[in-house]
Scaffold this motif. Structure first.
Motif, short mmCIF file in Angstrom:
data_model
loop_
_atom_site.label_atom_id
_atom_site.label_comp_id
_atom_site.label_asym_id
_atom_site.label_seq_id
_atom_site.Cartn_x
_atom_site.Cartn_y
_atom_site.Cartn_z
N ASP A 120 0.85 -1.18 0.00
CA ASP A 120 0.00 0.00 0.00
C ASP A 120 0.89 1.24 0.00
OD1 ASP A 120 -2.22 1.65 0.13
OD2 ASP A 120 -2.37 1.52 2.31
N VAL A 121 0.79 2.01 -1.06
CA VAL A 121 1.56 3.25 -1.17
C VAL A 121 0.72 4.26 -1.94
CG1 VAL A 121 2.77 2.56 -3.28
CG2 VAL A 121 3.83 4.21 -1.76
N ASP A 122 0.80 5.50 -1.56
CA ASP A 122 0.08 6.57 -2.24
C ASP A 122 0.88 6.97 -3.48
OD1 ASP A 122 -0.91 9.06 -3.11
OD2 ASP A 122 -1.52 9.61 -1.08
N LEU B 113 8.38 9.07 1.77
CA LEU B 113 7.48 8.20 1.02
C LEU B 113 7.10 7.04 1.94
CD1 LEU B 113 6.00 7.21 -1.50
CD2 LEU B 113 8.16 6.18 -2.25
N PRO B 114 5.95 7.15 2.64
CA PRO B 114 5.54 6.05 3.50
C PRO B 114 4.89 4.93 2.70
CG PRO B 114 4.00 7.87 3.68
CD PRO B 114 5.08 8.30 2.73
N PHE B 115 5.06 3.70 3.18
CA PHE B 115 4.42 2.55 2.55
C PHE B 115 4.15 1.51 3.61
CE2 PHE B 115 8.97 1.97 2.29
CZ PHE B 115 9.16 0.66 2.70
N GLN B 116 3.23 0.61 3.30
CA GLN B 116 2.89 -0.47 4.21
C GLN B 116 2.82 -1.76 3.41
OE1 GLN B 116 -1.20 -1.14 5.94
NE2 GLN B 116 -0.12 -0.35 7.74
N ASP C 28 5.80 -1.45 8.25
CA ASP C 28 5.57 -0.02 8.04
C ASP C 28 6.90 0.59 7.69
OD1 ASP C 28 2.86 -0.01 8.56
OD2 ASP C 28 3.13 0.30 10.70
N GLY C 29 6.98 1.24 6.54
CA GLY C 29 8.24 1.81 6.10
C GLY C 29 8.10 3.21 5.58
#
Length: 176
Positions: free
Chosen positions: A74-76, A91-94, A172-173
């Motif tokens: 999941d990333v925007d 850049l957050p991602f899960q 969570d990154g």
């Protein structure tokens, strides 16, 4: 005595995780090792789309080898584009990993380890997570930093970290 050993154990643990990750990543990528991964290390330019596609390839390889039954990233995409243009600082991602065949053993090992020496919440290394970490270490653009935390969605007690199903590992990154 434990407090004197703790820094040494932490360094050994870090070296072990890095070597494990590189070994698993080679297996996951197989013949594709020779092709460039999404973004090359040491590059000035941020290539979010290539980096994320490479991450998807690593996760698909983990699934193909049976290290996970399913995964989700999941990333925007808009934020990824802004990060690439340096208009977003992070850049957050899960990533959700389901069906790790070694999860029961990891949880039992972590419980045994914590009875001897508190781990401060560090999960026992799992193969798919270590492959993801190794991949991201390889492809980080010059000057970028990686923050990656791993959580078990506890198989018996539910997750205190947010919505997840039992048997999942949540990563969570953020790249900054």
């Amino acid at each position: 005595l434990v407090s004197r050993q703790e820094p040494v154990i932490g360094r050994i643990h870090g070296v072990f995780e890095a070597a494990l990750g590189e070994t698993v990543l080679k297996e996951v990528l197989g013949a594709d090792q020779q092709r460039p991964l999404g973004g090359a290390p040491g590059r000035d330019r941020r290539e979010a789309s290539a980096l994320l596609q490479g991450l998807r390839d690593v996760l698909a390889g983990c699934q193909r080898l049976g290290l996970v039954a399913a995964w989700g990233l999941d990333v925007d995409e808009v934020l990824a584009e802004l990060w690439e243009e340096r208009r977003a600082s992070a850049l957050p991602f899960q990533i959700l990993l389901e069906g790790d065949p070694f999860e029961d053993a990891q949880v039992l090992l972590a419980a045994r380890r914590d009875a001897v020496m508190p781990s401060r919440g560090t999960p026992v290394p799992d193969l798919a997570t270590q492959a993801v970490r190794a991949y991201l270490r390889r492809v980080l653009p010059q000057g970028a930093e990686l923050q990656l935390e791993s959580y078990y969605a506890d198989m018996r007690y539910g997750s205190v970290f947010g919505p997840a199903l039992p048997g999942q590992v949540r990563l969570d990154g953020a790249l900054s």
